[in-house]
Design a protein around this motif. Structure first.
Motif, mmCIF file in Angstrom:
data_model
loop_
_atom_site.group_PDB
_atom_site.id
_atom_site.type_symbol
_atom_site.label_atom_id
_atom_site.label_comp_id
_atom_site.label_asym_id
_atom_site.label_seq_id
_atom_site.Cartn_x
_atom_site.Cartn_y
_atom_site.Cartn_z
ATOM 1 N N UNK A 79 58.889 43.452 47.101
ATOM 2 C CA UNK A 79 57.499 43.390 47.556
ATOM 3 C C UNK A 79 56.721 44.519 46.896
ATOM 4 N N UNK A 80 55.566 44.184 46.297
ATOM 5 C CA UNK A 80 54.840 45.169 45.514
ATOM 6 C C UNK A 80 53.337 45.002 45.720
ATOM 7 N N UNK A 81 52.630 46.116 45.658
ATOM 8 C CA UNK A 81 51.171 46.136 45.636
ATOM 9 C C UNK A 81 50.748 46.972 44.445
ATOM 10 N N UNK A 82 49.936 46.377 43.551
ATOM 11 C CA UNK A 82 49.478 47.064 42.345
ATOM 12 C C UNK A 82 47.956 47.124 42.338
ATOM 13 N N UNK A 83 47.413 48.232 41.843
ATOM 14 C CA UNK A 83 45.968 48.388 41.767
ATOM 15 C C UNK A 83 45.619 49.249 40.563
ATOM 16 N N UNK A 84 44.493 48.951 39.943
ATOM 17 C CA UNK A 84 43.963 49.769 38.847
ATOM 18 C C UNK A 84 42.464 49.933 39.056
ATOM 19 N N UNK A 85 42.003 51.155 39.076
ATOM 20 C CA UNK A 85 40.587 51.448 39.256
ATOM 21 C C UNK A 85 40.101 52.415 38.201
ATOM 22 N N UNK A 86 38.794 52.415 37.985
ATOM 23 C CA UNK A 86 38.224 53.335 36.997
ATOM 24 C C UNK A 86 36.812 53.711 37.393
ATOM 25 N N UNK A 104 34.898 50.521 39.217
ATOM 26 C CA UNK A 104 35.439 49.180 38.994
ATOM 27 C C UNK A 104 36.907 49.137 39.385
ATOM 28 N N UNK A 105 37.318 48.005 39.937
ATOM 29 C CA UNK A 105 38.727 47.762 40.263
ATOM 30 C C UNK A 105 39.108 46.454 39.578
ATOM 31 N N UNK A 106 39.477 46.508 38.299
ATOM 32 C CA UNK A 106 39.768 45.273 37.565
ATOM 33 C C UNK A 106 41.087 44.618 37.938
ATOM 34 N N UNK A 107 41.982 45.335 38.616
ATOM 35 C CA UNK A 107 43.253 44.755 39.003
ATOM 36 C C UNK A 107 43.597 45.163 40.428
ATOM 37 N N UNK A 108 44.010 44.184 41.228
ATOM 38 C CA UNK A 108 44.497 44.430 42.586
ATOM 39 C C UNK A 108 45.339 43.223 42.978
ATOM 40 N N UNK A 109 46.658 43.414 43.084
ATOM 41 C CA UNK A 109 47.572 42.287 43.317
ATOM 42 C C UNK A 109 48.647 42.709 44.298
ATOM 43 N N UNK A 110 48.987 41.799 45.225
ATOM 44 C CA UNK A 110 50.036 42.067 46.189
ATOM 45 C C UNK A 110 50.889 40.811 46.323
ATOM 46 N N UNK A 111 52.208 40.997 46.418
ATOM 47 C CA UNK A 111 53.070 39.838 46.558
ATOM 48 C C UNK A 111 54.526 40.181 46.337
ATOM 49 N N UNK A 112 55.303 39.158 46.044
ATOM 50 C CA UNK A 112 56.736 39.250 45.792
ATOM 51 C C UNK A 112 56.975 39.161 44.298
ATOM 52 N N UNK A 122 44.189 41.438 35.398
ATOM 53 C CA UNK A 122 43.553 41.438 34.093
ATOM 54 C C UNK A 122 44.587 41.007 33.065
ATOM 55 N N UNK A 123 44.444 39.774 32.547
ATOM 56 C CA UNK A 123 45.503 39.230 31.720
ATOM 57 C C UNK A 123 44.950 38.181 30.775
ATOM 58 N N UNK A 124 45.821 37.747 29.863
ATOM 59 C CA UNK A 124 45.484 36.666 28.955
ATOM 60 C C UNK A 124 46.596 35.633 29.021
ATOM 61 N N UNK A 125 46.374 34.501 28.385
ATOM 62 C CA UNK A 125 47.352 33.425 28.408
ATOM 63 C C UNK A 125 47.730 33.072 26.978
ATOM 64 N N UNK A 132 41.327 35.158 28.229
ATOM 65 C CA UNK A 132 41.514 36.518 27.726
ATOM 66 C C UNK A 132 41.191 37.503 28.839
ATOM 67 N N UNK A 133 41.430 38.783 28.578
ATOM 68 C CA UNK A 133 41.094 39.815 29.551
ATOM 69 C C UNK A 133 39.807 40.530 29.163
ATOM 70 N N UNK A 134 38.897 39.825 28.476
ATOM 71 C CA UNK A 134 37.583 40.401 28.196
ATOM 72 C C UNK A 134 36.720 40.448 29.450
ATOM 73 N N UNK A 135 36.755 39.380 30.248
ATOM 74 C CA UNK A 135 35.927 39.296 31.447
ATOM 75 C C UNK A 135 36.683 39.798 32.668
ATOM 76 N N UNK A 136 35.948 39.982 33.754
ATOM 77 C CA UNK A 136 36.562 40.368 35.019
ATOM 78 C C UNK A 136 37.498 39.268 35.490
ATOM 79 N N UNK A 137 38.683 39.623 35.903
ATOM 80 C CA UNK A 137 39.683 38.636 36.307
ATOM 81 C C UNK A 137 39.272 37.953 37.607
ATOM 82 N N UNK A 138 39.512 36.650 37.737
ATOM 83 C CA UNK A 138 39.207 35.951 38.988
ATOM 84 C C UNK A 138 40.273 36.208 40.045
ATOM 85 N N UNK A 139 39.931 35.967 41.303
ATOM 86 C CA UNK A 139 40.901 36.041 42.393
ATOM 87 C C UNK A 139 41.718 34.764 42.395
ATOM 88 N N UNK A 140 43.050 34.904 42.372
ATOM 89 C CA UNK A 140 43.918 33.746 42.284
ATOM 90 C C UNK A 140 45.195 33.939 43.108
#
Length: 241
Positions: free
Chosen positions: A49-56, A70-78, A91-94, A105-113
C-alpha cells in the motif's frame, strides 16, 4: 498486528529562461522571462500500500506575478510492482516515446483516474513467450472544453516484450460522455465499432472520440554486445490515428 511504514522524500529544483513553453512539465507553462521551481517528491509505504505525491512552488520573475503552488502528482493505492490498482493523478505518458507520443504525454496536467494493471510473465509454460504489461484507466477530463464539458477518459496500454531487445505495443485513448450528453453503450466503449455518430444535431445519441496507435521499440545493448562507452541505443516507431 503491527504495521511497518516507510517513507521517502526527495527535493527538486529547476530554473528556466525565455518564453518557450517547456515540455514534460505537467501543465506548468512557464511563459515569463525567467523563473524557478522548488519541489519535493514524497511517498509513504506500508507493504504494497503506497501514497505518492509531488508538489512544487513556482517563482516567476515578472511584474505582478504571484508565486504558484502545483501538485501535479497525487496517487494512492496498491502497488506490488507486478500488480497495481489505485486512484489519483499521475504525470505520465503512454508508449515508449516520452517526447513524441501521439496519444498521451505529460505536457498537460494529469487527469484524475482510477487505474490498474499488471506487469510480468504468464504462468507456467506460457511464461516462455515473453513479458507482458497491460494497464487500464478510467477518469474524467476536468479541464474546460468548447464542445463537451467533463467528458469521461478511457486509457488502454498493452505491451508485449518477447525479448529484451524488442517490444510491441498497442495503445488507445477515448473521450466519451460528458455533461448534457447521453451515456455511452458499455459494449461500444470496449469495442468502438461505431465511435462517431453523424446526423445528430440535437446531440441525442452518444458519441466517442477515439485515438489508437501501434508502437515498436528496439533497445540494443551495445556495451554488452561490443564493449565501448555506449551502453544502449534505443529507437521506436509509432503509427496511430
Amino acid at each position: 498486528h503491527s504495521v511497518v511504514a516507510t517513507e521517502s522524500l526527495r527535493p527538486t529544483a529547476s530554473v528556466y529562461a525565455g518564453e518557450a513553453q517547456p515540455v514534460n512539465a505537467a501543465g506548468d507553462v512557464g511563459v515569463h522571462a525567467f523563473g524557478a521551481r522548488l519541489g519535493v517528491r514524497g511517498a509513504v509505504y506500508s507493504g504494497p500500500v503506497v501514497a505518492r505525491v509531488r508538489g512544487s512552488v513556482g517563482l516567476d520573475v515578472a511584474p505582478g506575478v504571484e508565486p504558484t503552488l502545483a501538485i501535479p502528482e497525487a496517487w494512492v493505492g496498491y502497488d506490488s510492482g507486478k500488480h497495481w490498482l489505485g486512484f489519483g493523478q499521475q504525470s505520465r505518458w503512454m508508449g515508449p516515446g516520452q517526447h513524441g507520443t501521439l496519444l498521451l504525454s505529460d505536457n498537460a496536467t494529469a487527469p484524475w483516474m482510477v487505474n490498474g494493471g499488471l506487469d510480468g510473465h504468464l504462468p507456467g509454460v506460457l511464461g516462455k513467450i515473453g513479458r507482458f504489461r497491460a494497464e487500464l484507466g478510467v477518469g474524467v477530463l476536468q479541464v474546460p472544453r468548447n464542445d463537451v464539458a467533463m467528458p469521461g477518459l478511457l486509457m488502454m496500454d498493452v505491451r508485449w516484450m518477447p525479448h529484451p531487445v524488442f517490444e510491441l505495443g498497442v495503445n488507445r485513448l477515448s473521450l466519451f460522455g460528458g455533461e448534457d450528453r447521453p451515456d455511452v453503450d458499455f459494449g461500444q466503449l470496449l469495442v468502438p465499432s461505431e465511435p462517431h455518430v453523424a446526423d445528430d444535431p440535437d446531440k441525442e445519441l452518444p458519441d466517442q472520440n477515439e485515438l489508437a496507435s501501434l508502437t515498436v521499440r528496439l533497445n540494443l545493448p551495445f556495451k554488452r554486445w561490443f564493449g565501448g562507452p555506449l551502453g544502449h541505443l534505443a529507437g521506436w516507431w509509432e503509427y496511430g490515428g
